[in-house]
Every structure is written in C-alpha cells, then in structure tokens.
Design an enzyme around this catalytic site. Structure first.
Site, PDB file in Angstrom:
ATOM      1  CG  ASP A   1      38.544  48.666  33.084  1.00 31.03           C
ATOM      2  OD1 ASP A   1      37.451  48.267  32.667  1.00 31.03           O
ATOM      3  OD2 ASP A   1      39.086  49.729  32.712  1.00 31.03           O
TER       4      ASP A   1
ATOM      5  CG  ASP B   1      33.278  42.203  34.349  1.00 33.06           C
ATOM      6  OD1 ASP B   1      32.476  43.006  33.834  1.00 33.06           O
ATOM      7  OD2 ASP B   1      34.497  42.289  34.200  1.00 33.06           O
TER       8      ASP B   1
ATOM      9  CG  HIS C   1      34.086  45.934  35.224  1.00 35.65           C
ATOM     10  ND1 HIS C   1      34.827  45.069  34.438  1.00 35.65           N
ATOM     11  CD2 HIS C   1      34.653  47.168  35.061  1.00 35.65           C
ATOM     12  CE1 HIS C   1      35.798  45.751  33.833  1.00 35.65           C
ATOM     13  NE2 HIS C   1      35.713  47.017  34.195  1.00 35.65           N
TER      14      HIS C   1
END
Length: 300
Positions: free
Chosen positions: A119, A246, A276
C-alpha cells in the site's frame, strides 16, 4: 506544526507485538519503529500503508528473524506510535518520503537494504529506491504501486477515498477489516484503533487518500514519473508478491513485472486467499517468501 503523541498505555493490550518501541527525531517530531533479529543481519525495511501501522507485520517479523535477517518495521508519521501532526495540511507525499528517508538513512544508517512495501509503504518505498538506489539491494512489492495520475484509479479505490473523505466518524479497524479475507479478532481490531484516542489524532488517516496522485498535474506526479524512469533501469532483484484477492492494486502486478528489469526471470508468487492486507491474511507465508527471495539472491 502542532504534533500529538498517542499515550503509550493505549498500546498496553496490543497482542503478539512485544517489541520495545524505538524512536528517531525527524523534522522536529518522533517517528517510531520496532525491530527484531540479529543486529548484524541483512536489514529488511517493512513499510505499512493506510490506515495501519507496524503491528501489521507482526506475523512476518518472526519469520524474517528466524532466517537471520534484521527486520525493521516503521510507523509512518501520523500512524502507530509515531507522532501525529494534527493538521491535514501538514502532510504531503514528498514529506512522507523525506521522513522515512531520514529514519532509514540518517538515523539507522541502513545499507544493503531490502524494501518490503505494501500500500502506501510501496508508494513511499519505491520513491526511496528510485532516488537512493545505492542504498538498496532488493525490493519486494506487495499489493502496491506508484500512481502518477496519468492512469485512472480503480473505482473501488475511489469509493474508499470517498468514505474516508466524508465519514463523520472514521473506524480505522473497520477499514482494515474490509481489506482482509479473514475475520480479525476483537483484540486485533482494537490494536488498529489504539493509535487514535480521538478523531484529532487521525489527520493522517483522513488525508492519505488525497495525497495519491489522481490527475497528471498532482504535486507528486512529476516526482513519481521520475521514479518510474529510474525503476525502468533497476536491475537488482525485484519481487512482485501480490495476493490474489486485492481489487485495489491487483492490476499493478503485471505492470511492475514488465517495467522493472530486476523482475525479469523471477518466479513471482501469488499469495492465495489473501486480501489487500496480505500481512494479516497470510503473514507467515509472506515472511517465508521474503526470506527465500533474500536467500536466493545474495547481495552482490
């Protein structure tokens, strides 16, 4: 800059994360990190994203330590035990890059480094790799990317941004749970809420989606394009270790594999059954993937 500091007792009941916090003074405030493994082991810098903190890597770190690696998990400014600038205007993409650069290089003096970025940890970490390639030996990109604003963001991400932008009260634990395939225990959900005693502490959570470039003229766009140009010449080992569930970043896996020369010829694992936040859903598996990648590609 007004800075808030989460009281340490908020972290007293965090499960399975007994590493003593360490701190670095950066830009007039305190960034936190934890580490485990031999002090002389090859360093692995673990960078989390929105809206989590280093706790996310609690299943990964013991695996790396057992492999003889020095695992260092940092808290981004505004998250975890790191100090929290209280205004959304205090944050920018460039500042996040500089803050982690100062922690990793000025404070810790890391070299021969393996980056693990998920991320926002990848958005920040890939900029550091591109801008300081001599410091890094390898990269593991896990459910991440480096947007420039030249390509539209997925609808699911735009919906996430809208939720963070408009929700009267943000539940950080609910956002993390939404990015997981497994059901998180109450004490784990509480650990994700721990850094934020009240909404005044959550400016970073609120602003992070706004800092992702979504138009070509975003303040971070040109620096990210420059980073892509450098990554297109990166020939050190580059592993793309994405999960299979994801929708936010999944489309970036083939782009990274085809763009970065160091990714060529590697067997890029797909971590199955994970969302995710693959560190939550498959942390031990991710740790094993990282450790094996480092073992198979000794620093030259």
């Amino acid at each position: 800059m007004k800075v808030l500091r989460t009281p340490e007792d908020r972290f007293a009941s965090v499960p399975d994360f007994g590493y003593p916090p360490r701190y670095a003074d950066v830009d007039g405030f305190r960034l936190a990190y934890v580490e485990t493994g031999p002090a002389d082991g090859e360093p692995v810098l673990l960078l989390h994203g929105e809206p989590s903190w280093s706790f996310l890597y609690r299943k990964v770190m013991p695996v790396l330590a057992d492999a003889g690696l020095r695992a260092i998990a940092a808290d981004l400014a505004g998250f975890g035990r790191s100090d929290k600038p209280s205004e959304v205007g205090d944050y920018s993409f460039a500042r996040h890059v500089e803050w982690i650069r100062a922690l990793a290089f000025d404070h810790l003096g890391l070299r021969g480094l393996t980056l693990v970025g998920q991320d926002w940890g990848g958005l920040i970490g890939l900029r550091l790799v591109a801008e300081h390639p001599d410091r890094f030996a390898r990269v593991v990109a896990a459910n991440t990317g480096l947007p420039t604003g030249d390509v539209p963001m997925p609808d699911v991400w735009l919906r996430f941004r809208q939720v963070v932008r408009t929700a009267p009260v943000l539940s950080v634990s609910r956002l993390v749970q939404a990015g997981c395939q497994t059901t998180l225990a109450p004490e784990v959900l509480a650990a994700y809420e721990a850094p934020f005693p009240d909404p005044s502490y959550a400016a970073a959570v609120r602003v992070m989606p706004e800092l992702v470039p979504t138009t070509p003229d975003d303040p971070a766009s040109e620096a990210n394009r420059a980073a892509w140009r450098q990554l297109a010449a990166w020939d050190k080992p580059f592993l793309v270790a994405f999960s299979d569930r994801d929708p936010i970043t999944g489309s970036m896996a083939p782009v990274l594999q085809s763009t970065v020369p160091g990714a060529a010829g590697l067997e890029h694992p797909v971590i199955e059954g994970a969302g995710h936040f693959l560190q939550e859903d498959a942390g031990q598996r991710l740790g094993a993937v990282i450790a094996e990648f480092i073992r198979a590609h000794p620093a030259g």
